[in-house]
Design an enzyme around this catalytic site. Structure first.
Site: not given
Length: 664
Positions: A298-302
């Protein structure tokens, strides 16, 4: 008869006697020669054979008891050790009444009487009936006094901390072979090997031990010291279980690492299992989810998109991006933000976790450069940790990317990672851009517990410039500050940085995204000024709330608030930045970015008393003095009680009484 004839007749008996003597003498010489030849043959030609027979009659081979080496944590606490355990056996030649004997052994062996009887009727001198008897069961067997039934001692594995750390330590089978975890990874080092010596024996074949050659004592194999810390493991497991029970989640994991060395200090997996009774658990419960389960981050990959953007200089933190008021069309797909945004800076894109801002940054960066940075961070490859069962996650080859793949990968869809991969990649950002191999084992020990080999720390390979890593740390710091998505991870006394993530769960059967199942993620580090610890928290299928900032971030806070003082890390927030009281604003998941706002007390000379339970005296004194409080210690060891209690208000300079006890 004439005189001559008489003389001849008289001489004949003397001749016969002489001839007989000569014949006997010749026979004797031949016999002596035969005996001498035979003796010579036995002494020279057959020497080895008869010497071996002599040794076999006078000596016997004795096996030296050798047992599996210990596994200890970084402080020397026993995590796995070998204990002597009674085992039940039968001598088939001495069992007089197999049927009656079997019936009396049923409560102890735990099998049906007919099965035990079948074993007892075998014509064998050694029939194993059961391993690992308790002392009470051994006494029961001795009291039965059954002919042909006896006991022997074997070494079995014991795990004192039971469920704690079970997925890391693993277990061994009944044959002493490591089957999971460290026990399997270092089986060749720990496993007992057969050793033997010789002993004299008498005519009754009993062993004779001389004063200068006493009986051999049991020997322990090489042991292993782990980087794992028993206290930090317990803290991580408690915080993880609390969140899972609170949010009715299916499973979870928390990986605590040293940001500089990549040593794994704690690895918590829920649900857990007791390696002492591993057979009573399902094999799926043995699985170390932190290395064996892949999920969309999810957004932790940003975080890693931002790393590539800043390092490649395709955008600056202050650059502004139009986020389309929360909705954009990419090919046939509609991409949305949870909250609509207009213009945001690059730093704000990470802080509020805008999907649209992320995909625009990825488009400006380009698929080829983005892929290269993801590959450098180790995604799609195993970390190389010294544990069995690690998988690589998935990062599809660049050649197979479609335009939509660049967009969705920017916010953590279409790619899968393990918890340890995520923690390792963030550790590379925390330590200034160096990626290293995570390690569980720290050193090899001899039987006396002395270190004989230390596993060296590698230099690492650079994945980001030090300047880029420093900029990114500041951007990640904004995520946990007011207005960010990770405010519930903020620490009262330490600067904190991290990133939240919320990903839809992919149903295994249909390979489609579930409409009501999610994975909640928070990964971060502290202190920001000199990063010491990295923690990745992953919680699977929480209900009904599912946002990473709501579900996973509090686990980070709960663990770090105890771990950092325990390790002697001094707070890096200024006193004026540490609010004396904190009010957590109640909010729905949609309003999660607004929670955790510190509320300042009206009295400037009032401070909030921190929680120092579980800390050493040195660490507790440092924390309390940094808060402007004095200390009255009582006892030795670690803090078990404090007065006044944590969270209460007190004037600066007030005394806090701490009671310490030795913790085993």
């Amino acid at each position: 008869m004439g005189v001559e004839e008489q003389r001849t007749e008289k001489k004949r008996p003397g001749f016969r006697f002489w001839f007989s003597c000569r014949l006997l003498q010749g026979f004797g010489l031949l016999l002596c020669a035969a005996i001498l030849g035979r003796s010579l043959y036995l002494q020279v030609v057959d020497h080895a054979k008869w010497k071996e027979m002599h040794i076999g009659q006078a000596q016997s081979v004795v096996d030296i008891p050798v047992y599996r080496g210990k596994i200890v944590d970084r402080r020397g606490l026993d995590l796995a050790l070998s204990l002597k355990s009674p085992s039940l056996f039968a001598d088939g030649a001495l069992v007089q009444d197999p049927k009656t004997t079997a019936a009396r052994l049923v409560p102890i062996v735990g099998e049906a009487a007919d099965k035990i009887e079948q074993k007892l009727r075998q014509n064998k001198r050694f029939i194993r009936l059961r391993r690992g008897l308790s002392m009470e069961e051994a006494q029961q067997v001795a009291g039965l006094k059954l002919p042909g039934i006896g006991m022997t001692s074997e070494w079995r594995r014991f795990y004192p901390f039971r469920h704690s750390g079970g997925h890391v330590i693993g277990f061994v089978g009944v044959d002493g072979v490591g089957l999971e975890g460290v026990e399997k990874a270092y089986d060749g080092l720990l496993r007992q090997s057969v050793r033997s010596t010789t002993a004299l024996r008498d005519g009754g074949r009993r062993k004779i031990w001389l004063r200068e050659t006493p009986p051999p004592l049991p020997q322990e194999r090489y042991g292993l010291q782990l980087a794992l810390d028993g206290y930090l493991q317990s803290v991580s497991e408690e915080a993880l279980q609390k969140a899972i029970e609170q949010h009715q989640a299916a499973a979870g994991q928390a990986i605590l690492m040293d940001a500089q060395t990549f040593e794994v200090l704690a690895l918590a997996v829920w649900p857990g299992f007791d390696p002492n009774h591993y057979s009573s658990h399902q094999p799926a419960e043995w699985r170390n989810r932190a290395i064996a389960d892949a999920f969309e981050p999810g957004s932790s990959f940003k975080t890693f998109l931002m790393a590539a953007v800043l390092d490649a200089k395709s955008a600056k933190p202050e650059d502004r991006i139009f986020c389309e008021n929360g909705r954009i069309q990419v090919a046939t797909h509609t991409i949305r933000d949870v909250h609509p945004h207009g213009w945001l800076t690059v730093a704000e894109v990470l802080k509020v976790s805008s999907n649209i801002g992320a995909l625009k940054l990825a488009d400006a960066l380009g698929a080829e450069r983005f892929y290269r940075y993801l590959d450098q961070f180790g995604f799609g490859k195993k970390t190389g940790v010294d544990l069995p069962g690690e998988i690589s996650g998935t990062l599809r080859p660049l050649a197979s990317w479609r335009p939509i793949d660049l967009a969705v990968t920017a916010f953590g869809q279409g790619v899968t990672v393990t918890g340890l991969q995520l923690a390792s990649a963030v550790a590379a950002i925390a330590n200034g851009g160096l990626m290293k191999t995570p390690r569980v084992a720290k050193a090899v020990l001899d039987a006396e517990g002395r270190v004989v080999k230390v596993f060296g720390h590698e230099e690492g390979r650079r994945v980001l410039s030090a300047a880029t890593a420093a900029k990114l740390r500041e951007l990640m710091r904004g995520v946990v500050e007011p207005g960010g998505t990770g405010t519930r991870a903020a620490l009262a006394q330490y600067t904190t940085a991290g990133k939240t993530g919320t990903a839809q769960f992919v149903e295994p059967g249909t390979r489609r995204y579930s409409l009501d199942k999610y994975t909640s993620v928070f990964v971060g580090f502290a202190p920001v000024t000199h990063p010491r610890l990295v923690l990745a928290v992953v919680i699977h299928e929480p209900q009904p709330e599912h946002y990473g900032g709501v579900v996973a971030a509090p686990v980070f806070r709960d663990v770090m608030e105890k771990a950092l003082p325990y390790l002697g890390v001094l707070p890096d927030k200024k006193l004026e930045d540490q609010p004396p009281t904190v009010r957590m604003v109640s909010a729905s998941p949609e309003e999660a970015t607004a929670e955790g706002v510190p509320m300042t007390s009206a009295e400037d000379d009032t401070v909030m008393i921190p929680d120092v339970r579980g800390l050493s005296l040195k660490a507790a004194v440092a924390v309390l003095k940094d808060s402007g409080l004095s200390v009255l210690p009582q006892g030795r060891g670690r803090v078990v009680r404090q007065h006044p209690g944590a969270g209460t208000s007190a004037r600066k300079g007030a005394a806090v009484t701490i009671e310490l006890e030795e913790v085993l």
